[in-house]
Scaffold this active site. Structure first.
Site, PDB file in Angstrom:
ATOM      1  N   THR A   1      45.994  25.668  41.453  1.00 54.37           N
ATOM      2  CA  THR A   1      45.333  25.624  40.413  1.00 54.37           C
ATOM      3  C   THR A   1      46.507  27.374  40.339  1.00 54.37           C
ATOM      4  O   THR A   1      46.911  27.852  41.341  1.00 54.37           O
ATOM      5  CB  THR A   1      44.265  26.167  41.081  1.00 54.37           C
ATOM      6  OG1 THR A   1      43.600  25.195  42.066  1.00 54.37           O
ATOM      7  CG2 THR A   1      43.882  27.689  41.365  1.00 54.37           C
TER       8      THR A   1
ATOM      9  N   SER B   1      40.026  25.277  36.366  1.00 50.29           N
ATOM     10  CA  SER B   1      39.685  23.738  35.490  1.00 50.29           C
ATOM     11  C   SER B   1      40.756  23.388  34.602  1.00 50.29           C
ATOM     12  O   SER B   1      40.588  22.250  34.284  1.00 50.29           O
ATOM     13  CB  SER B   1      38.180  24.008  35.619  1.00 50.29           C
ATOM     14  OG  SER B   1      37.503  24.366  36.373  1.00 50.29           O
TER      15      SER B   1
ATOM     16  N   GLY C   1      45.556  26.825  49.578  1.00 49.16           N
ATOM     17  CA  GLY C   1      45.590  26.823  51.017  1.00 49.16           C
ATOM     18  C   GLY C   1      47.183  26.999  52.251  1.00 49.16           C
ATOM     19  O   GLY C   1      47.522  25.794  51.585  1.00 49.16           O
TER      20      GLY C   1
ATOM     21  N   ARG D   1       9.270  21.942  67.510  1.00 47.86           N
ATOM     22  CA  ARG D   1       8.846  23.207  67.948  1.00 47.86           C
ATOM     23  C   ARG D   1       7.110  22.811  67.451  1.00 47.86           C
ATOM     24  O   ARG D   1       6.904  22.252  66.060  1.00 47.86           O
ATOM     25  CB  ARG D   1       9.400  23.607  66.376  1.00 47.86           C
ATOM     26  CG  ARG D   1       8.323  25.228  65.779  1.00 47.86           C
ATOM     27  CD  ARG D   1       8.612  26.009  66.566  1.00 47.86           C
ATOM     28  NE  ARG D   1       7.884  27.411  66.634  1.00 47.86           N
ATOM     29  CZ  ARG D   1       8.865  29.036  67.075  1.00 47.86           C
ATOM     30  NH1 ARG D   1       9.547  28.417  68.061  1.00 47.86           N
ATOM     31  NH2 ARG D   1       8.095  29.888  65.905  1.00 47.86           N
TER      32      ARG D   1
ATOM     33  N   GLY E   1      13.644  31.496  61.830  1.00 46.65           N
ATOM     34  CA  GLY E   1      15.029  32.578  61.475  1.00 46.65           C
ATOM     35  C   GLY E   1      15.332  31.178  63.926  1.00 46.65           C
ATOM     36  O   GLY E   1      17.098  31.891  63.391  1.00 46.65           O
TER      37      GLY E   1
ATOM     38  N   THR F   1      32.943  23.998  43.797  1.00 50.96           N
ATOM     39  CA  THR F   1      33.446  24.339  42.677  1.00 50.96           C
ATOM     40  C   THR F   1      35.107  24.209  43.354  1.00 50.96           C
ATOM     41  O   THR F   1      35.972  23.846  42.059  1.00 50.96           O
ATOM     42  CB  THR F   1      33.827  25.915  42.626  1.00 50.96           C
ATOM     43  OG1 THR F   1      33.964  26.561  43.931  1.00 50.96           O
ATOM     44  CG2 THR F   1      32.286  26.256  42.379  1.00 50.96           C
TER      45      THR F   1
ATOM     46  N   GLU G   1      38.480  21.180  44.596  1.00 49.15           N
ATOM     47  CA  GLU G   1      38.474  20.108  44.687  1.00 49.15           C
ATOM     48  C   GLU G   1      37.585  19.738  42.663  1.00 49.15           C
ATOM     49  O   GLU G   1      37.416  18.029  42.422  1.00 49.15           O
ATOM     50  CB  GLU G   1      38.064  18.804  45.161  1.00 49.15           C
ATOM     51  CG  GLU G   1      39.410  18.632  46.242  1.00 49.15           C
ATOM     52  CD  GLU G   1      40.533  17.839  46.018  1.00 49.15           C
ATOM     53  OE1 GLU G   1      40.498  16.722  45.004  1.00 49.15           O
ATOM     54  OE2 GLU G   1      41.310  17.526  46.693  1.00 49.15           O
TER      55      GLU G   1
ATOM     56  N   ASP H   1      35.396  21.506  39.549  1.00 51.18           N
ATOM     57  CA  ASP H   1      34.677  21.765  39.398  1.00 51.18           C
ATOM     58  C   ASP H   1      33.403  21.297  39.251  1.00 51.18           C
ATOM     59  O   ASP H   1      33.524  20.685  38.163  1.00 51.18           O
ATOM     60  CB  ASP H   1      34.553  23.715  38.435  1.00 51.18           C
ATOM     61  CG  ASP H   1      33.396  24.422  38.428  1.00 51.18           C
ATOM     62  OD1 ASP H   1      32.623  25.482  38.841  1.00 51.18           O
ATOM     63  OD2 ASP H   1      32.410  23.664  37.336  1.00 51.18           O
TER      64      ASP H   1
END
Lengths: 569, 569
Positions: free
Chosen positions: A86, A92, A125, A258, A340, A361, A363, A365
């Site tokens: 990239t 892209s 990365g 719950r 919560g 987005t 590998e 978009d």
């Protein structure tokens, strides 16, 4: 990095590489990746960058020489590296990226340069801290000729981790998630690498500066190279399904535990007993099973050496897009379903959401991937026609006309039979019909525009939203079919019945979401629309009763799920 | 806390309190809150907890004595405090919470206790670090009588910030967002407070232990007390609209700047020029304007002292739910539309997403709020009938029949007139018809169940998903009407035309999302369905051309928006 090292020490980094360096078992690599997807997504990404993108591109774009030199060190993490594709200006649009490697015959080297600031490698990365070697995607210029994008190995740090001369690296800094991954930007300033650094499986340059490739067409060559990297998309999609499974396991277990909101001072019911609560979880559970089976099929196709590569790439693009969107949507529904408690970091849903966000987005978009998928559908459609002789075309048109008659027939139109709308055959027929209609009308729209003088590329852009709808229609059909055939393979009758109910629910969810379209196209009556809604609602109720077993069947280990509100009691 | 102090120093904390302590201007308070919503949502929440929930409940549930003692200190932030309502075991069921305050006549005090671990106060803002005084919602027991939930002031820390005896506090620890807010859990162990600590606007206890209230029915009393706190929901909803505006400003500006993906080496178009890109942003921009106008009306009703309180509460519940869901959906679309840039923390979208996430479940869980809204619609529906005499009922039934005739008439059924489907009157008529139909059929479903012997509470639970649909139908109708009347009030013709186009787009988005239902109910033909899709698509294109002006009209100050990719050039 430390966690990734642990996985490497277990031999997981070498799973996909060819023998003798690896186990030549890409299916197991994807399975490992999907399993890590149940836990920490920074680890997942670090693992994928090192062994999948970086090592995988050496394995698939390099030759034996590169394998011998690097694969063992990459797979053991002795050599951390980057996949530098990239660029800031070309997220892209990889084919048009601007980094350039010029062959210098005098020294028999390539000179790698970042010509503009928008051409810096971005979001890479392992770049900000750990990477030492990078697979750099760059234009290859030999003499006066730009041969388009190729991959070259460029060292970026020495063994002590010091950035090498000519390399500039900047940290991408804090992201919305995945902050366990050291993403960074890289600039190259006349960085020289030997000629052998070119990953030369598909194209090579000899010592006289002669460029050679078995694939003379530059576009085809580029797409062939890129195509070998399809495993990345498949892996990310499969991991997205894992995340959805984890999120649902947490929320469904919580909903069975719950109690909430009964009449004052009286009984309080379990959350799962409230229609509005299960409505949010149960159809997504069915969809998650559907994607599970669709990815099983996709991975089978991926590991099949005789498979159709173009088709695989298209299916991977489409499934990756819709599975990652599905995962985000599901995590959020699960988060809200846990109130919560779901918002506390310790219960993991918010980190899943933040980390998996970028799956949509990276590998590829997702929006762009829907267009890739649609283009593949158009190609198939055209080939179908081209391969037909006059008789074939006549037969096709007759079939269309007959199917138009069926549409109009009162039997299909006004089905109010809930077992019919629940059946796999009826559901698949609807989705096939819709897909065929969407692809055909897409082709017609493009054709009309081209005949009116619009450039083909421009014509395709004008129909983008229709193309995305066609891609979605395809993915939904393929996914439902995968679910139905998986159900057919189950021996245990109770399990088969239970999963078939889940398949029926998923099919109805899919059709229900598009009832406007089906009615608009005369495919369903108001009465069948009503029976679909009603059947859907009662299937949600029925499946809710089995939902705890259905999430437990994902068999996510407790220490991997690691959410206190979902701990087994 | 420091940022909140800055706002308090500007006098913003006192805006809503009655004179002489405050400016008695709740409208400005909501406006301030909505403005802060453009920036940091932890600050927003800290501001809302202190001045809105904590101070607001003293103002609205206390008497002059409490105002004199506390409001100045609360509004200046000299006295940081908590709004201690939610309990771990009773998130959405406040009426049944378990904390108890028992009147002790011997000492003329209340004794406040957390009877079980699930009765601990949970997720209380300002509790973990800063709060010194808490408005505690607790059952009030005097003698042998449990008078239900009341609000009592309980000190929890001294002036040095040391937690007081009998009080136990635990930090909620890291959350998915809003980590600038110190949420915590509170337990009370026989904590004694003087009788005067009861906020006694609606009920008091005298020194002889005589309980007195102008509202004898405990349920009505409870709902009256809770109802005075409606400002919280209105504020959160309005802030959600602010967040959506910020997200869209970032993404739309980026889409007008970023070039991508043209034919190889040729031109690259702006993102906004791609149909698939604008499809994700432009309808959400229209919806954001719609919510903007709906909240303008809601706030007008809120500050109108003569308004219908029950109706206000219902509208606030419904609008808060759908506006907060809309905000999350919009932030995510904006994030994806900015690709990797949108994932960088510096561009703020991911923090918006993470922080606003909890908007959907705090100040009332959204799913529960849809049910509140639906109950109010049912009440109105019943009153309509009850207030009718025989002539009225006959007229109503005649009107229904006439409207059924209209449905069936070919003119409405098969409208393929794109200017008709774009008109405010036609769109509103569709949404009114749908709402009326949904509410009536909801009432019928409940009636049928009750007649068959189901308990009313249980009957309502069984139809929850239908109730949610009716609530959505109402909110969508009200929102579109608010948009249309706002457009009608604009003098400038160009601005009016532009906003009317946006209104038309929003109306069509709303109808398009439910085309299945409209066709199923014989309200639209396939042909009108097609023209709606087509008109929608061309409106998206037209509005996209004006979209930069439309987001700039939100006029969010640069230093508040603070996202580098959206900086004005």
């Amino acid at each position: 990095l430390r966690w990734t090292q642990t996985l490497a020490d277990e031999g997981l980094g070498l799973l996909s590489y060819p023998e003798p360096h690896g186990s030549a078992d890409p299916g197991s690599f994807v399975a490992a990746f999907a399993m890590i997807g149940h836990h920490d997504l920074s680890l997942l990404t670090k693992f994928g960058v090192q062994f999948g993108l970086f090592g995988g591109s050496i394995a698939r774009l390099g030759s034996a020489r590169h394998h011998d030199e690097y694969l063992a060190a990459v797979g053991s993490l002795a050599l951390p590296g980057c996949f530098a594709m990239t660029e800031t200006g070309h997220g892209s649009n990889v084919r048009d990226l601007e980094t350039v490697a010029v062959y210098d015959e005098a020294t028999d080297e390539f000179v790698v340069t970042t010509p503009t600031d928008l051409a810096r490698k971005d979001y890479i990365g392992n770049a900000a801290v750990h990477g030492r070697l990078a697979v750099v995607f760059t234009r290859l210029v030999v003499g006066d000729t730009d041969h388009g994008v190729h991959a070259i190995l460029v060292p970026i740090r020495d063994e002590d981790g010091t950035v090498l001369p000519g390399i500039t690296i900047e940290d991408n800094s804090e992201k919305g998630g995945l902050n366990g991954v050291d993403n960074g930007r890289i600039w190259f300033e006349e960085v020289r690498v030997p000629r052998g650094a070119l990953l030369d499986r598909f194209a090579s340059v000899d010592e006289h500066g002669e460029y050679d490739s078995d694939i003379p067409n530059p576009d085809r060559r580029f797409f062939t190279m890129i195509g070998t990297l399809v495993g990345g998309r498949i892996s990310v999609g499969a991991a997205a399904v894992s995340v959805a499974k984890s999120a649902l396991t947490i929320a469904v277990r919580y909903a069975h535990r719950r109690r909430q909101f009964g009449p004052a001072r009286g009984f309080e019911s379990l959350l799962i007993e409230y229609p509005i609560h299960r409505q949010e979880l149960i159809p997504r559970l069915a969809a998650t099973y559907a994607y599970h089976f669709a990815f099983e099929e996709l991975i089978d196709a991926y590991v099949d050496p005789g498979g159709d590569q173009r088709r695989l790439e298209a299916e991977a693009a489409g499934l990756k897009a819709y599975a990652t969107w599905h995962a985000l949507d599901t995590i959020q529904a699960a988060r809200e379903a846990c109130g919560g408690q779901g918002y506390l970091a310790v219960n993991r849903l918010t980190a899943m959401r933040a980390d998996a966000d970028v799956f949509t987005t990276y590998e590829g978009d997702n929006k762009v991937l829907t267009q890739l998928m649609a283009k593949a559908l158009l190609t198939e459609f055209r080939q179908q026609f081209e391969s037909m002789n006059a008789t074939g075309v006549a037969r096709y048109l007759f079939h269309r006309a007959a199917s138009a008659l069926t549409e109009a027939s009162p039997v299909t139109m006004s089905t109010t039979d809930s077992s019919q709308v629940s059946s796999a055959s009826w559901q698949i027929e609807q989705l096939r019909w819709r897909e065929a209609h969407l692809v055909e009308s897409l082709a017609q729209r493009i054709k009309r525009r081209i005949e009116a003088g619009t450039e083909p590329a421009e014509a395709f852009i004008e129909v983008q939203t229709h193309a995305a709808t066609a891609a979605a229609g395809h993915v939904e059909r393929v996914t439902l079919e995968a679910f139905a055939s998986a159900v057919g393979r189950i021996d245990d009758e109770a399990a088969r019945r239970s999963l078939d109910k889940l398949r029926a629910l998923h099919g109805l969810s899919t059709i229900q979401a598009d009832l406007g379209w089906f009615q608009e196209h005369g495919r369903m009556s108001g009465a069948s629309s009503r029976v679909i809604r009603k059947t859907h609602e009662s299937l949600v109720r029925e499946v809710a009763d089995e939902s705890l077993a259905l999430v437990n069947a994902f068999a996510i280990p407790e220490q991997v799920l690691a959410a206190p509100i979902a701990a087994s009691q």
